[in-house]
Design an enzyme around this catalytic site. Structure first.
Site, PDB file in Angstrom:
ATOM      1  N   SER A  49      46.422  47.689  40.070  1.00  0.00           N
ATOM      2  CA  SER A  49      46.633  48.877  39.251  1.00  0.00           C
ATOM      3  C   SER A  49      47.192  48.421  37.916  1.00  0.00           C
ATOM      4  O   SER A  49      47.873  47.397  37.841  1.00  0.00           O
ATOM      5  CB  SER A  49      47.614  49.847  39.915  1.00  0.00           C
ATOM      6  OG  SER A  49      47.839  50.965  39.076  1.00  0.00           O
ATOM      7  N   ASP A  59      46.816  37.377  41.673  1.00  0.00           N
ATOM      8  CA  ASP A  59      45.456  36.934  41.953  1.00  0.00           C
ATOM      9  C   ASP A  59      44.554  37.242  40.771  1.00  0.00           C
ATOM     10  O   ASP A  59      44.389  38.400  40.389  1.00  0.00           O
ATOM     11  CB  ASP A  59      44.924  37.654  43.204  1.00  0.00           C
ATOM     12  CG  ASP A  59      43.493  37.267  43.535  1.00  0.00           C
ATOM     13  OD1 ASP A  59      43.308  36.374  44.383  1.00  0.00           O
ATOM     14  OD2 ASP A  59      42.553  37.857  42.956  1.00  0.00           O
ATOM     15  N   ASN A  74      52.743  50.827  45.308  1.00  0.00           N
ATOM     16  CA  ASN A  74      52.021  49.912  46.196  1.00  0.00           C
ATOM     17  C   ASN A  74      52.921  48.821  46.760  1.00  0.00           C
ATOM     18  O   ASN A  74      52.576  48.195  47.770  1.00  0.00           O
ATOM     19  CB  ASN A  74      50.844  49.276  45.454  1.00  0.00           C
ATOM     20  CG  ASN A  74      49.728  50.260  45.169  1.00  0.00           C
ATOM     21  OD1 ASN A  74      49.655  51.332  45.762  1.00  0.00           O
ATOM     22  ND2 ASN A  74      48.852  49.894  44.245  1.00  0.00           N
ATOM     23  N   LEU A 116      41.988  49.220  49.090  1.00  0.00           N
ATOM     24  CA  LEU A 116      42.118  50.681  49.063  1.00  0.00           C
ATOM     25  C   LEU A 116      40.767  51.368  48.844  1.00  0.00           C
ATOM     26  O   LEU A 116      40.715  52.556  48.544  1.00  0.00           O
ATOM     27  CB  LEU A 116      43.107  51.096  47.972  1.00  0.00           C
ATOM     28  CG  LEU A 116      44.523  50.527  48.122  1.00  0.00           C
ATOM     29  CD1 LEU A 116      45.382  50.914  46.925  1.00  0.00           C
ATOM     30  CD2 LEU A 116      45.164  50.995  49.419  1.00  0.00           C
ATOM     31  N   HIS A 174      34.549  31.552  44.437  1.00  0.00           N
ATOM     32  CA  HIS A 174      34.487  33.009  44.356  1.00  0.00           C
ATOM     33  C   HIS A 174      33.411  33.615  45.259  1.00  0.00           C
ATOM     34  O   HIS A 174      33.623  34.673  45.854  1.00  0.00           O
ATOM     35  CB  HIS A 174      34.250  33.421  42.899  1.00  0.00           C
ATOM     36  CG  HIS A 174      34.812  34.754  42.559  1.00  0.00           C
ATOM     37  ND1 HIS A 174      35.329  35.063  41.318  1.00  0.00           N
ATOM     38  CD2 HIS A 174      34.953  35.877  43.289  1.00  0.00           C
ATOM     39  CE1 HIS A 174      35.758  36.310  41.309  1.00  0.00           C
ATOM     40  NE2 HIS A 174      35.532  36.827  42.491  1.00  0.00           N
ATOM     41  N   TYR A 177      37.096  37.081  35.626  1.00  0.00           N
ATOM     42  CA  TYR A 177      37.795  38.293  35.198  1.00  0.00           C
ATOM     43  C   TYR A 177      38.105  38.254  33.698  1.00  0.00           C
ATOM     44  O   TYR A 177      38.353  39.292  33.095  1.00  0.00           O
ATOM     45  CB  TYR A 177      39.110  38.473  35.951  1.00  0.00           C
ATOM     46  CG  TYR A 177      39.009  38.647  37.444  1.00  0.00           C
ATOM     47  CD1 TYR A 177      37.788  38.846  38.084  1.00  0.00           C
ATOM     48  CD2 TYR A 177      40.153  38.621  38.237  1.00  0.00           C
ATOM     49  CE1 TYR A 177      37.714  38.991  39.456  1.00  0.00           C
ATOM     50  CE2 TYR A 177      40.086  38.774  39.607  1.00  0.00           C
ATOM     51  CZ  TYR A 177      38.870  38.950  40.220  1.00  0.00           C
ATOM     52  OH  TYR A 177      38.806  39.095  41.584  1.00  0.00           O
ATOM     53  N   LYS A 233      40.036  31.582  40.774  1.00  0.00           N
ATOM     54  CA  LYS A 233      38.780  31.326  41.471  1.00  0.00           C
ATOM     55  C   LYS A 233      37.747  30.722  40.530  1.00  0.00           C
ATOM     56  O   LYS A 233      37.702  31.078  39.344  1.00  0.00           O
ATOM     57  CB  LYS A 233      38.212  32.630  42.054  1.00  0.00           C
ATOM     58  CG  LYS A 233      39.207  33.468  42.830  1.00  0.00           C
ATOM     59  CD  LYS A 233      38.595  34.779  43.288  1.00  0.00           C
ATOM     60  CE  LYS A 233      39.655  35.749  43.749  1.00  0.00           C
ATOM     61  NZ  LYS A 233      40.393  36.369  42.630  1.00  0.00           N
TER      62      LYS A 233
END
Length: 282
Positions: free
Chosen positions: A239, A49, A248, A197, A115, A54, A79
């Site tokens: 991460s 993703d 994870n 998280l 987004h 980003y 997105k």
């Protein structure tokens, strides 16, 4: 279940299968993204993703291209960033989508999301209509939204007749979004959790989560991810640390019981970590 990994698939409302556990790259610099995504793919993730804003779609594309994994075994989400244009038209949306494909080095994505609703500008309906065209062309196998409130989703459906396949929203034990999840279930929309998280802001140090981790011989993060999976959420932990990426992923060999799930449900205190979709001018 994806035959190449242990990740179960979630069926979207158009028949596309989406891995329930994916890998997010929010806030990972582009020059670190290729290594992080490569580590994720090596660990077994097949869903990645990213997003235009980003600034790391190119890094994702490099990792995908060098992975040796068949395109049909990968699920790639990106997105559209609302502020890329002051006024949205069909041509503007297609331009932004083409730019993302170019950076990713792909001829299609599996999921394309708006987004943010940018509700204060009231322009998401024009974007959503163009998304329908992208979906019909096959260049996005599924389309959806992110950070949309139920009323935003309802309005998009009423205006176009097109139901989003996914709504990616902030969702974690301190902010469980029961109303949104119920709305999604009613309309056959998959709930995808970002900040699953709690963005490292105390959730994983919670005493209840800690006790459950000790009970199951798992880490707090693994317990929270397992909670998401058992709720039916799609989840995309992030991460850049290879050991954490592998940790994870290791969330399919145990199960939380009803008491465990109830204990985590009691942690909902309405604490939103990100912006309010009703007022955020993305």
């Amino acid at each position: 279940m994806n035959p190449a990994t242990s990740i179960p698939n979630v069926p979207l409302n158009n028949g596309v299968a989406m891995p329930q556990l994916g890998f997010g790259v929010f806030q990972v610099p582009d020059d670190e993204t290729t290594a992080a995504v490569t580590s994720a793919l090596e660990a077994g993730y097949r869903s990645i993703d990213t997003a235009a804003v980003y600034g790391n779609e190119t890094g994702v594309g490099r990792a995908l291209a060098s992975s040796g994994i068949a395109r049909e075994d990968l699920f790639v989400t990106t997105k559209l960033w609302n502020s890329a244009s002051e006024t949205w038209t069909r041509d503007n949306v297609l331009r932004e989508f083409d730019a993302s494909l170019d950076k990713l080095g792909l001829d299609h994505v599996d999921l394309y999301l708006i987004h943010w609703p940018r509700a204060v500008r009231d322009d998401y309906l024009a974007i959503w209509k163009a998304f329908g065209e992208i979906n019909e062309s096959g260049r996005a196998k599924a389309i959806g939204v992110s950070n949309f409130q139920p009323e935003h989703v309802r309005r998009a459906i009423d205006a176009t007749g097109v139901v989003p396949a996914v709504n990616q929203i902030e969702l974690h034990p301190n902010f469980q979004q029961a109303e949104a999840r119920a709305f999604h279930a009613e309309h056959n929309i998959v709930t995808e959790a970002w900040a699953p998280l709690g963005q490292g802001k105390g959730l994983l140090g919670n005493a209840t989560i800690g006790k459950l981790a000790e009970k199951h011989g798992k880490t707090p993060a693994q317990v929270v991810l397992r909670w998401h999976l058992q709720l039916g959420n799609v989840v995309i932990p992030k991460s850049a640390t290879p050991s954490r990426i592998r940790e994870n992923f290791d969330v399919f060999g145990f199960e939380l019981d009803a008491d465990d799930m109830a204990a985590i449900a009691a942690l909902d205190n309405g604490t939103r970590l990100g912006p309010d979709p009703d007022t955020f001018d993305a």
